[in-house]
Design a protein around this motif. Structure first.
Motif, mmCIF file in Angstrom:
data_model
loop_
_atom_site.group_PDB
_atom_site.id
_atom_site.type_symbol
_atom_site.label_atom_id
_atom_site.label_comp_id
_atom_site.label_asym_id
_atom_site.label_seq_id
_atom_site.Cartn_x
_atom_site.Cartn_y
_atom_site.Cartn_z
ATOM 1 N N ALA A 58 1.264 -0.974 0.231
ATOM 2 C CA ALA A 58 -0.106 0.526 0.163
ATOM 3 C C ALA A 58 0.671 1.100 0.519
ATOM 4 O O ALA A 58 0.722 2.088 -0.443
ATOM 5 N N LEU A 59 1.685 1.139 0.524
ATOM 6 C CA LEU A 59 3.003 2.614 0.291
ATOM 7 C C LEU A 59 3.565 2.802 -0.765
ATOM 8 O O LEU A 59 3.471 3.544 -1.069
ATOM 9 N N ARG A 60 4.336 1.491 -1.448
ATOM 10 C CA ARG A 60 4.606 1.651 -3.149
ATOM 11 C C ARG A 60 3.146 2.524 -3.503
ATOM 12 O O ARG A 60 3.569 3.432 -4.107
ATOM 13 N N GLN A 61 1.977 1.688 -3.503
ATOM 14 C CA GLN A 61 0.788 2.270 -4.336
ATOM 15 C C GLN A 61 0.583 3.975 -3.942
ATOM 16 O O GLN A 61 0.577 5.090 -5.003
ATOM 17 N N ALA A 62 0.642 4.011 -2.588
ATOM 18 C CA ALA A 62 0.096 5.762 -2.412
ATOM 19 C C ALA A 62 1.667 6.576 -2.645
ATOM 20 O O ALA A 62 1.560 8.050 -2.872
ATOM 21 N N ARG A 63 2.713 6.203 -2.781
ATOM 22 C CA ARG A 63 3.791 6.799 -3.388
ATOM 23 C C ARG A 63 4.015 7.243 -4.617
ATOM 24 O O ARG A 63 3.864 8.642 -5.300
ATOM 25 N N ASP A 64 3.355 5.780 -5.296
ATOM 26 C CA ASP A 64 3.331 5.818 -6.962
ATOM 27 C C ASP A 64 1.670 7.509 -6.945
ATOM 28 O O ASP A 64 2.121 7.979 -7.576
ATOM 29 N N ALA A 65 1.110 7.383 -6.161
ATOM 30 C CA ALA A 65 0.142 8.467 -7.110
ATOM 31 C C ALA A 65 0.495 9.989 -6.223
ATOM 32 O O ALA A 65 0.501 10.598 -7.239
ATOM 33 N N VAL A 66 1.691 10.096 -5.050
ATOM 34 C CA VAL A 66 1.423 11.255 -5.105
ATOM 35 C C VAL A 66 2.772 11.600 -6.225
ATOM 36 O O VAL A 66 1.938 12.569 -6.254
ATOM 37 N N GLN A 67 3.529 10.549 -6.591
ATOM 38 C CA GLN A 67 4.018 10.964 -8.113
ATOM 39 C C GLN A 67 3.549 11.341 -9.010
ATOM 40 O O GLN A 67 4.003 12.822 -9.667
ATOM 41 N N ALA A 68 2.699 10.958 -8.980
ATOM 42 C CA ALA A 68 1.591 10.780 -10.352
ATOM 43 C C ALA A 68 0.650 12.588 -10.084
ATOM 44 O O ALA A 68 0.796 13.094 -11.336
ATOM 45 N N ALA A 69 0.202 12.777 -9.184
ATOM 46 C CA ALA A 69 -0.201 13.799 -8.693
ATOM 47 C C ALA A 69 0.549 15.019 -8.867
ATOM 48 O O ALA A 69 0.697 16.059 -9.578
ATOM 49 N N LYS A 70 2.123 14.713 -8.224
ATOM 50 C CA LYS A 70 3.024 16.141 -8.095
ATOM 51 C C LYS A 70 3.725 16.264 -10.185
ATOM 52 O O LYS A 70 3.697 17.291 -10.439
ATOM 53 N N GLU A 71 3.403 15.261 -10.617
ATOM 54 C CA GLU A 71 3.821 15.148 -12.415
ATOM 55 C C GLU A 71 3.023 16.049 -12.409
ATOM 56 O O GLU A 71 2.509 16.733 -12.862
ATOM 57 N N ALA A 72 0.974 15.594 -12.483
ATOM 58 C CA ALA A 72 0.381 15.928 -12.848
ATOM 59 C C ALA A 72 0.025 17.910 -12.694
ATOM 60 O O ALA A 72 -0.086 18.921 -13.852
ATOM 61 N N LEU A 73 0.019 17.839 -11.600
ATOM 62 C CA LEU A 73 0.564 19.386 -11.684
ATOM 63 C C LEU A 73 1.460 20.513 -12.001
ATOM 64 O O LEU A 73 2.142 21.899 -11.807
ATOM 65 N N GLY A 74 2.829 19.549 -12.098
ATOM 66 C CA GLY A 74 3.822 19.500 -13.153
ATOM 67 C C GLY A 74 5.265 20.086 -12.157
ATOM 68 O O GLY A 74 6.392 20.700 -12.569
ATOM 69 N N GLU A 75 5.054 19.741 -11.162
ATOM 70 C CA GLU A 75 6.284 19.851 -9.565
ATOM 71 C C GLU A 75 6.802 18.787 -9.936
ATOM 72 O O GLU A 75 7.991 18.842 -9.510
ATOM 73 N N ARG A 76 7.310 17.560 -10.875
ATOM 74 C CA ARG A 76 7.949 16.605 -10.696
ATOM 75 C C ARG A 76 7.155 16.654 -12.286
ATOM 76 O O ARG A 76 6.707 16.698 -13.314
ATOM 77 N N GLY A 77 8.610 15.396 -12.160
ATOM 78 C CA GLY A 77 8.778 15.215 -14.561
ATOM 79 C C GLY A 77 9.201 15.341 -14.971
ATOM 80 O O GLY A 77 9.923 16.917 -14.725
ATOM 81 N N PRO A 78 8.732 16.127 -16.294
ATOM 82 C CA PRO A 78 9.235 17.005 -17.471
ATOM 83 C C PRO A 78 9.172 18.653 -17.078
ATOM 84 O O PRO A 78 7.455 19.094 -16.847
ATOM 85 N N VAL A 79 9.828 19.233 -17.140
ATOM 86 C CA VAL A 79 9.654 20.276 -16.441
ATOM 87 C C VAL A 79 8.916 21.246 -17.541
ATOM 88 O O VAL A 79 8.431 20.309 -19.047
ATOM 89 N N TRP A 80 7.962 21.659 -17.118
ATOM 90 C CA TRP A 80 7.118 22.953 -17.418
ATOM 91 C C TRP A 80 6.856 23.596 -18.814
ATOM 92 O O TRP A 80 6.395 24.321 -19.660
ATOM 93 N N TRP A 81 8.176 24.647 -18.676
ATOM 94 C CA TRP A 81 8.419 25.510 -19.681
ATOM 95 C C TRP A 81 9.743 25.044 -20.309
ATOM 96 O O TRP A 81 9.497 24.624 -20.584
ATOM 97 N N ASP A 82 9.440 25.693 -21.415
ATOM 98 C CA ASP A 82 9.870 25.668 -22.772
ATOM 99 C C ASP A 82 11.333 26.043 -23.303
ATOM 100 O O ASP A 82 11.179 25.975 -24.758
ATOM 101 N N ASP A 83 11.524 26.807 -22.357
ATOM 102 C CA ASP A 83 13.684 27.377 -22.849
ATOM 103 C C ASP A 83 14.371 26.794 -22.866
ATOM 104 O O ASP A 83 16.080 26.546 -22.978
ATOM 105 N N ASP A 84 14.096 25.707 -22.524
ATOM 106 C CA ASP A 84 15.537 24.229 -22.325
ATOM 107 C C ASP A 84 16.437 24.704 -21.127
ATOM 108 O O ASP A 84 17.500 24.264 -20.884
ATOM 109 N N ALA A 85 15.680 25.185 -20.791
ATOM 110 C CA ALA A 85 16.708 25.433 -18.716
ATOM 111 C C ALA A 85 16.625 24.271 -18.580
ATOM 112 O O ALA A 85 15.469 24.040 -18.095
ATOM 113 N N PRO A 86 17.341 23.554 -17.908
ATOM 114 C CA PRO A 86 17.587 22.398 -16.292
ATOM 115 C C PRO A 86 16.554 22.510 -15.301
ATOM 116 O O PRO A 86 16.929 24.036 -15.153
ATOM 117 N N ASP A 87 16.128 22.110 -15.455
ATOM 118 C CA ASP A 87 15.173 21.779 -13.896
ATOM 119 C C ASP A 87 16.198 21.623 -12.494
ATOM 120 O O ASP A 87 17.144 20.976 -12.599
#
Length: 106
Positions: A58-87
């Motif tokens: 359950a902990l792994r599933q919950a942490r995966d859900a946190v990651q998915a939500a953070k990515e959907a918000l743009g706070e993790r995963g690919p950056v949301w800006w488009d000028d090639d600046a690094p994260d």
């Protein structure tokens, strides 16, 4: 009242505990943002429950859900800006491209 954190001039990060944290993608509509925040809060509660119950699956599933939500918000995963600046998330502001700006804040 919510605590106010300094934001970088470009709006990509806020600073908390001497670290850069990526801001939510400003292109998200309020409804989308609200949905993803609700998902994030639900997932964080699930993490707490799984930890209390010592349930590794359950902990792994919950942490995966946190990651998915953070990515959907743009706070993790690919950056949301488009000028090639690094994260630079996770860096101390004085060790980032924002060092001069950060120094000027003190």
């Amino acid at each position: 009242m919510a605590k106010q954190y300094p934001h970088t001039p470009d709006g990509r990060y806020f600073i908390a505990k001497n670290r850069l944290w990526r801001c939510t993608d400003p292109r998200l509509g309020e409804d989308q943002k609200r949905i993803h925040i609700k998902e994030l809060m639900k997932a964080r509660r699930a993490v707490r429950t799984a930890q209390q119950q010592e349930d590794d699956d359950a902990l792994r599933q919950a942490r995966d859900a946190v990651q998915a939500a953070k990515e959907a918000l743009g706070e993790r995963g690919p950056v949301w800006w488009d000028d090639d600046a690094p994260d630079e998330g996770g860096l101390a502001p004085h060790n980032s491209s924002y060092a001069k700006w950060w120094e000027s804040q003190h």
